[in-house]
Write an enzyme that holds these catalytic residues in place. Structure first.
Site, PDB file in Angstrom:
ATOM      1  N   ASP A 178      12.541 -17.772  -3.564  1.00 16.87           N
ATOM      2  CA  ASP A 178      13.540 -16.755  -3.226  1.00 16.87           C
ATOM      3  C   ASP A 178      14.323 -16.428  -4.499  1.00 16.87           C
ATOM      4  O   ASP A 178      15.013 -17.287  -5.043  1.00 16.87           O
ATOM      5  CB  ASP A 178      14.466 -17.334  -2.151  1.00 16.87           C
ATOM      6  CG  ASP A 178      15.284 -16.262  -1.456  1.00 16.87           C
ATOM      7  OD1 ASP A 178      15.572 -16.444  -0.260  1.00 16.87           O
ATOM      8  OD2 ASP A 178      15.632 -15.265  -2.104  1.00 16.87           O
TER       9      ASP A 178
ATOM     10  N   ASP B 195      11.773  -9.908  -2.754  1.00 20.03           N
ATOM     11  CA  ASP B 195      12.332 -11.029  -3.521  1.00 20.03           C
ATOM     12  C   ASP B 195      12.027 -12.389  -2.910  1.00 20.03           C
ATOM     13  O   ASP B 195      12.699 -13.364  -3.196  1.00 20.03           O
ATOM     14  CB  ASP B 195      13.848 -10.859  -3.660  1.00 20.03           C
ATOM     15  CG  ASP B 195      14.563 -10.947  -2.331  1.00 20.03           C
ATOM     16  OD1 ASP B 195      13.890 -10.865  -1.295  1.00 20.03           O
ATOM     17  OD2 ASP B 195      15.795 -11.089  -2.318  1.00 20.03           O
ATOM     18  N   GLU B 196      11.037 -12.466  -2.073  1.00 16.10           N
ATOM     19  CA  GLU B 196      10.806 -13.693  -1.326  1.00 16.10           C
ATOM     20  C   GLU B 196       9.327 -13.868  -1.018  1.00 16.10           C
ATOM     21  O   GLU B 196       8.665 -12.906  -0.633  1.00 16.10           O
ATOM     22  CB  GLU B 196      11.587 -13.570  -0.007  1.00 16.10           C
ATOM     23  CG  GLU B 196      11.908 -14.875   0.645  1.00 16.10           C
ATOM     24  CD  GLU B 196      12.519 -14.649   2.018  1.00 16.10           C
ATOM     25  OE1 GLU B 196      13.432 -13.814   2.138  1.00 16.10           O
ATOM     26  OE2 GLU B 196      12.045 -15.286   2.959  1.00 16.10           O
TER      27      GLU B 196
END
Length: 444
Positions: free
Chosen positions: A22, A148-149
């Site tokens: 993350d 973003d993960e």
DNA sequence: TCTGGGGTCCTAGGACCC
DNA sequence: TCTGGGGTCCTAGGACCC
């Protein structure tokens, strides 16, 4: 029935090793890449900076900004109250000047200020591509959950004894290649890895070994469990369930009464039971565009907005090579009433005009007070390949049991109202027949 | 807390089919 | 036709996630 094996084991009984990555404050981190002077300063990335886009909310706030009470999803207006915009016209004085720092907590008497930036997805995506390059090289299987993960199955890439080093190395490579910091959680299940990555943010690195899952989870708040939002957290609390341990001890039937099938799932997650394997993200189920109006409105302005959104969503579908069979609208009336209407067509199409007509039609059905926001959505997607050698009509429904059935369906549909003329139109596809069959299988 | 935009999954009733 | 059971699709709404 108690499970004799440890959570998250492979078919061979070996515990999976799953990493959840993350990126910390991703949008704000990206802005700092282009403006290194923002390092250490409160940064707020917000939507709604364009003149035609009213209101706006915080997409990402840096930790410095959070210390002043700026929160994700907060209206920009509110954020500005606790953290005024830095006077950037004369920003030479504020940034990088030795004597006069705006740094958090350094000068309590001084009004702290924040640096506000509009969302720039194109740039963020370019940074995300760098991150992905690193992740691709580190995983047996990669599931990108969002920009973003991601989850990585790294079972074949490391061991439990080396997992911390592996994760540290991964973080270093991400920083090297993309210039952003990541928090990484490693665990034998996806749900535990997710919680682990969140556990020590930012710049976190948490490894939860197979035997430690339950004890790691036990003391946490139920709200830390993926799938427990404000509503369910409140209901759980009302039931006397506050920690993950409470949730793990709860009677699954009781939770099923309250939350349906999700209730049972939550208990399993709390117990560390999660046998999901990391799988790449499938194709999208729906595509949508929505936007808020400057002021609550009715009539023509609303219709115009819907037309714009319809064109945008049809364009998005075309670029993704998606045909759609269902068109829907969403109408948000203050304070926050969400009305949706949708209509299925007789066959999958790529037809911007039809999207517009249908959306406007559905809009009429929602007789409404002034609306704050409208949206247009297409769903029931099928992905096709425009292979001119193949009759030029691969618009079969990918959800059909038999991959070949879609073709016949499409042919039949041409005799049905609303589909024929459209179903055969200008297609721009990206997928192959092989993909098509995979989708058909995957949808079972 | 009353806010943006883009998604996912689940539920529940009704229509319809065999 | 008024009574069973099983199944799918469609639609509207809700909770949640990033």
């Amino acid at each position: 029935v108690p499970n004799a094996t440890l959570p998250g084991t492979t078919e061979e009984g070996e515990p999976q090793i799953i990493a959840h990555v993350d990126i910390d404050c991703f949008y704000a981190a990206c802005e700092r890449l282009r403006e290194p002077e923002l390092e250490g300063e409160p940064v707020v990335v917000g939507m709604g900076y364009e003149p035609d886009d009213p209101g706006g909310a915080v997409a990402t706030a840096s930790y410095e900004a959070r210390e002043h009470g700026v929160e994700s999803a907060q209206p920009i207006e509110e954020a500005l109250e606790v953290l005024p915009r830095a006077a950037e016209a004369e920003s030479d004085a504020g940034l990088g000047d030795e004597g006069e720092s705006n740094g958090v907590g350094e000068s309590p008497d001084e009004q702290p200020v924040g640096y506000y930036r509009p969302v720039d997805m194109e740039f963020y995506e370019s940074v995300a591509a760098d991150v992905k390059t690193v992740l691709d090289g580190a995983a047996d299987t990669l599931r990108e959950v969002s920009i973003d993960e991601a989850y990585l199955d790294v079972t074949e890439r490391t061991t439990w004894d080396e997992a911390a080093d592996f994760a540290g190395d991964l973080k270093a490579r991400i920083a090297d290649r993309a210039g952003v910091t990541a928090s990484v959680g490693v665990a034998p299940t996806m749900s535990a890895a997710k919680i682990a990555s969140d556990h020590d943010k930012p710049d976190g690195l948490v490894v939860v070994r197979p035997g430690e899952v339950a004890s790691f989870l036990a003391p946490l708040d139920v709200a830390d469990v993926h799938g427990v939002g404000p509503v369910r957290a409140g209901e759980l609390r009302d039931m006397g369930i506050e920690t993950v341990a409470d949730l793990a001890d709860a009677d699954p039937d009781r939770l099923a009464d309250h939350f349906g099938s999700r209730g049972r799932e939550l208990v399993e997650r709390a117990r560390g039971d999660d046998d999901r394997a990391v799988e790449p993200m499938g194709r999208p189920e729906s595509l949508s565009r929505e936007s808020a109006l400057a002021d609550p409105a009715t009539g023509e302005p609303v219709r115009e907005r819907v037309q714009t959104l319809a064109a945008a969503v049809a364009d998005r579908a075309r670029r993704k090579g998606a045909l759609y069979r269902t068109v829907g609208v969403k109408v948000v009336v203050p304070p926050f009433d969400i009305n949706t209407r949708e209509r299925s067509l007789s066959g999958p199409v790529d037809d911007p005009d039809l999207v517009e007509r249908t959306a406007l039609d559905l809009l009429e059905e929602v007789d409404s007070a002034p609306v704050r926001k409208v949206g247009v959505r297409v769903s029931n997607l099928s992905f096709t390949d425009r292979d001119q050698g193949q009759l030029g009509q691969w618009e079969g429904d990918a959800t059909a049991e038999d991959p070949t059935a879609g073709v016949a369906t499409a042919v039949n549909d041409s005799a049905v109202e609303g589909s024929g003329p459209h179903a055969r139109r200008d297609r721009v596809g990206q997928t192959t027949l092989f993909d098509f069959i995979e989708v058909a299988r995957g949808s079972d």
